[in-house]
Design an enzyme around this catalytic site. Structure first.
Site, PDB file in Angstrom:
ATOM      1  CB  SER A 108      23.901  52.222  31.492  1.00 62.88           C
ATOM      2  OG  SER A 108      22.795  53.004  31.905  1.00 62.88           O
TER       3      SER A 108
ATOM      4  CE1 TYR B  83      25.778  52.176  36.616  1.00 60.55           C
ATOM      5  CE2 TYR B  83      24.362  53.622  35.319  1.00 60.55           C
ATOM      6  CZ  TYR B  83      24.752  52.347  35.693  1.00 60.55           C
ATOM      7  OH  TYR B  83      24.138  51.247  35.131  1.00 60.55           O
TER       8      TYR B  83
HETATM    9  N1  LIG Z   1      19.216  46.905  35.903  1.00 64.19           N
HETATM   10  C1  LIG Z   1      19.253  47.994  35.153  1.00 64.19           C
HETATM   11  O1  LIG Z   1      18.256  48.735  35.060  1.00 64.19           O
HETATM   12  C2  LIG Z   1      20.483  48.352  34.386  1.00 64.19           C
HETATM   13  C3  LIG Z   1      20.382  49.371  33.452  1.00 64.19           C
HETATM   14  C4  LIG Z   1      21.501  49.735  32.721  1.00 64.19           C
HETATM   15  C5  LIG Z   1      22.693  49.080  32.925  1.00 64.19           C
HETATM   16  N2  LIG Z   1      22.775  48.084  33.848  1.00 64.19           N
HETATM   17  C6  LIG Z   1      24.068  47.453  34.031  1.00 64.19           C
HETATM   18  O2  LIG Z   1      23.922  46.054  33.977  1.00 64.19           O
HETATM   19  C7  LIG Z   1      24.980  45.436  34.694  1.00 64.19           C
HETATM   20  C8  LIG Z   1      24.408  44.352  35.598  1.00 64.19           C
HETATM   21  O3  LIG Z   1      23.597  44.944  36.600  1.00 64.19           O
HETATM   22  P1  LIG Z   1      22.251  44.281  37.126  1.00 64.19           P
HETATM   23  O4  LIG Z   1      21.159  45.198  36.793  1.00 64.19           O
HETATM   24  O5  LIG Z   1      22.153  42.878  36.701  1.00 64.19           O
HETATM   25  O6  LIG Z   1      22.442  44.410  38.715  1.00 64.19           O
HETATM   26  P2  LIG Z   1      23.111  43.405  39.765  1.00 64.19           P
HETATM   27  O7  LIG Z   1      23.448  44.260  40.926  1.00 64.19           O
HETATM   28  O8  LIG Z   1      22.250  42.222  39.950  1.00 64.19           O
HETATM   29  O9  LIG Z   1      24.424  42.918  39.013  1.00 64.19           O
HETATM   30  C9  LIG Z   1      25.690  43.470  39.169  1.00 64.19           C
HETATM   31  C10 LIG Z   1      26.658  42.323  39.362  1.00 64.19           C
HETATM   32  O10 LIG Z   1      27.999  42.829  39.375  1.00 64.19           O
HETATM   33  C11 LIG Z   1      28.683  42.166  40.412  1.00 64.19           C
HETATM   34  N3  LIG Z   1      29.818  42.974  40.839  1.00 64.19           N
HETATM   35  C12 LIG Z   1      29.793  44.189  41.441  1.00 64.19           C
HETATM   36  N4  LIG Z   1      31.045  44.591  41.702  1.00 64.19           N
HETATM   37  C13 LIG Z   1      31.872  43.606  41.260  1.00 64.19           C
HETATM   38  C14 LIG Z   1      33.275  43.439  41.233  1.00 64.19           C
HETATM   39  N5  LIG Z   1      34.095  44.369  41.752  1.00 64.19           N
HETATM   40  N6  LIG Z   1      33.779  42.315  40.681  1.00 64.19           N
HETATM   41  C15 LIG Z   1      32.967  41.365  40.173  1.00 64.19           C
HETATM   42  N7  LIG Z   1      31.637  41.472  40.169  1.00 64.19           N
HETATM   43  C16 LIG Z   1      31.086  42.581  40.697  1.00 64.19           C
HETATM   44  C17 LIG Z   1      27.658  41.982  41.504  1.00 64.19           C
HETATM   45  O11 LIG Z   1      28.063  40.988  42.417  1.00 64.19           O
HETATM   46  C18 LIG Z   1      26.438  41.595  40.705  1.00 64.19           C
HETATM   47  O12 LIG Z   1      26.410  40.203  40.463  1.00 64.19           O
HETATM   48  C19 LIG Z   1      25.703  46.555  35.442  1.00 64.19           C
HETATM   49  O13 LIG Z   1      26.883  46.896  34.733  1.00 64.19           O
HETATM   50  C20 LIG Z   1      24.710  47.702  35.384  1.00 64.19           C
HETATM   51  O14 LIG Z   1      25.334  48.962  35.434  1.00 64.19           O
HETATM   52  C21 LIG Z   1      21.698  47.695  34.602  1.00 64.19           C
END
Ligand SMILES: NC(=O)c1ccc[n+]([C@@H]2O[C@H](COP(=O)([O-])OP(=O)(O)OC[C@H]3O[C@@H](n4cnc5c(N)ncnc54)[C@H](O)[C@@H]3O)[C@@H](O)[C@H]2O)c1
Length: 257
Positions: A145, A158
């Site tokens: 991130s 986080y």
């Molecule tokens: N969306 C954003 O703005 C953003 C920005 C920076 C980083 N991220 C990072 O991107 C990654 C994906 O997030 P996203 O935005 O697609 O949101 P999201 O909530 O759709 O995806 C997160 C996924 O992780 C899975 N998950 C959570 N806990 C878990 C566990 N214990 N075991 C297995 N799977 C698990 C969830 O089921 C979900 O499918 C994350 O690491 C998040 O921190 C997202």
């Protein structure tokens, strides 16, 4: 199957939704077979599997809570058992829990650190052990991130997890380079996915965020997936030890009033 990843196998954690889902589909479009990891929502994971198959690639569904060591080991074992190999690991699963620093509980701390950092750590270990034994190269791509570097008040757990992921990536890049395994982070800014659903529903909060983004919009999971494909493909072969920021300019946006 032809494509830039023909014959490769990739594990994508948390690939039932958001960024993980888009990465799974994009890698599949280039010929990779995909281990679709999910924790709770099998119907979402099944949808990812269908889309991977529609792209002409294979997919297997493996339930795994990445914070549980035996689950992460099983993800790698299933890749070898059902698909015969495992070349690419995308540590994407992640959670965030909002709380002022002085109110963070041990339970919340453990939940965030165990999924975001411990999960990536031990899954990478299981992935690397097999490659080391077989003397094969590999790619590790962590979805960290902008908060591996940028402050985020009320999200100290986080930030600690993503900052830890940054140093883990740098350390592993050096330690695993001689094995032919590259390790990089993708650091997204604000991407339109379920993790941001609450903020996207709050117009005032969304407008305030968009003002900070020079490109004036949130990113899409597909844009993040394009970067993951680059790092997984031959084009990214000489990249290791780096964080690739994809944030519409957010992290550089400082103004003197
Ligand atoms: N969306 C954003 O703005 C953003 C920005 C920076 C980083 N991220 C990072 O991107 C990654 C994906 O997030 P996203 O935005 O697609 O949101 P999201 O909530 O759709 O995806 C997160 C996924 O992780 C899975 N998950 C959570 N806990 C878990 C566990 N214990 N075991 C297995 N799977 C698990 C969830 O089921 C979900 O499918 C994350 O690491 C998040 O921190 C997202």
């Amino acid at each position: 199957m032809s494509g830039r990843l023909a014959g490769k196998v990739a594990i994508v954690t948390g690939s039932g939704s958001g960024i993980g889902k888009s990465i799974a589909i994009r890698l599949a479009n280039e010929g990779a077979s995909i281990v679709v990891d999910y924790r709770n929502h099998i119907e979402q994971a099944q949808d990812t599997k269908s889309k991977v198959e529609a792209a002409g690639s294979k997919a297997i569904l493996v339930p795994a809570d990445v914070s549980v060591l035996s689950d992460t080991q099983n993800l790698v074992d299933q890749a070898y058992k059902q698909l015969g190999r495992c070349d690419i690991l995308v540590n994407n699963a992640g959670i965030e829990i909002e709380a002022p620093f002085w109110e963070v509980t041990e339970k919340d701390y453990d939940a965030v650190l165990n999924v975001n950092l411990k999960g990536a750590f031990f899954l990478a270990q299981a992935f690397v052990r097999r490659l080391r034994d077989a003397k094969l190269p590999g790619r590790i791509i962590n979805i960290s991130s902008v908060h591996e570097d940028m402050v985020f008040p009320n999200f100290s757990t986080y930030c600690a997890s993503k900052g830890g992921m940054r140093m883990l990536m740098r350390d592993l890049a050096v330690e695993l380079g001689p094995l032919g395994i590259t390790v990089n982070n993708i650091a997204p800014g604000a991407i339109a996915t379920p993790i941001n659903a609450k903020m996207m529903d709050n117009k005032a909060q969304l407008d305030a965020l968009l003002k900070n983004i020079p490109l004036g919009r949130m990113g899409t999971p597909e844009e993040v997936a394009g970067l993951a494909l680059f790092l997984a493909s031959d084009d990214g072969a000489y990249c290791t030890g780096s964080t690739f920021i994809i944030d519409g300019g957010l992290i550089r946006n400082y103004h003197e009033q």
